[in-house]
Motif scaffolding. Structure first.
Motif, PDB file in Angstrom:
ATOM      1  N   ASP A  71       0.817  -1.212   0.000  1.00 30.83           N
ATOM      2  CA  ASP A  71       0.000   0.000   0.000  1.00 30.83           C
ATOM      3  C   ASP A  71       0.854   1.268   0.000  1.00 30.83           C
ATOM      4  O   ASP A  71       0.593   2.204  -0.744  1.00 30.83           O
ATOM      5  N   THR A  72       1.888   1.304   0.849  1.00 30.68           N
ATOM      6  CA  THR A  72       2.657   2.542   1.012  1.00 30.68           C
ATOM      7  C   THR A  72       3.624   2.808  -0.124  1.00 30.68           C
ATOM      8  O   THR A  72       3.992   3.956  -0.363  1.00 30.68           O
ATOM      9  N   TYR A  76       0.568   3.485  -3.722  1.00 28.59           N
ATOM     10  CA  TYR A  76       0.762   4.925  -3.579  1.00 28.59           C
ATOM     11  C   TYR A  76       1.376   5.520  -4.848  1.00 28.59           C
ATOM     12  O   TYR A  76       0.996   6.595  -5.290  1.00 28.59           O
ATOM     13  N   ASN A  77       2.332   4.827  -5.449  1.00 20.50           N
ATOM     14  CA  ASN A  77       3.017   5.326  -6.644  1.00 20.50           C
ATOM     15  C   ASN A  77       2.389   4.878  -7.954  1.00 20.50           C
ATOM     16  O   ASN A  77       2.881   5.236  -9.026  1.00 20.50           O
TER      17      ASN A  77
END
Length: 89
Positions: A71-72, A76-77
């Protein structure tokens, strides 16, 4: 000449529906350590890699960060890289 490579990879299947995060550690063209979000823990391929995998897997805070990297880091990207990868046909 010594070469140390760290690689972070995201694999997207059907957009962000199925995402896989993989971290690879390579020394002199030999992979010694890998984290795969589908597996959920580090795997060592050499004695040095096995020691590092055991150390990383025993750190609960670090493992929580690695498990949430889907997720991070990847999701995100995704919007940043989508025009260059998905929409480029």
């Amino acid at each position: 000449v010594f070469q140390l490579i760290g690689s972070l990879e995201c694999y997207f299947t059907n957009g962000t529906e199925k995402v896989r995060f993989v971290e690879r550690q390579i020394y002199n063209r030999q992979q010694y350590l890998m984290f795969d979000s589908d597996v959920g823990h580090y795997v060592g391929f050499t004695p040095y890699g096995e020691r590092n995998a055991k150390r990383a897997n025993s750190n609960p805070e670090w493992m929580d960060d690695m498990r949430t990297a889907v997720d991070t880091y990847c999701r995100y990207n995704y919007e940043v890289f989508r025009p260059f990868s998905v929409e480029r046909r």
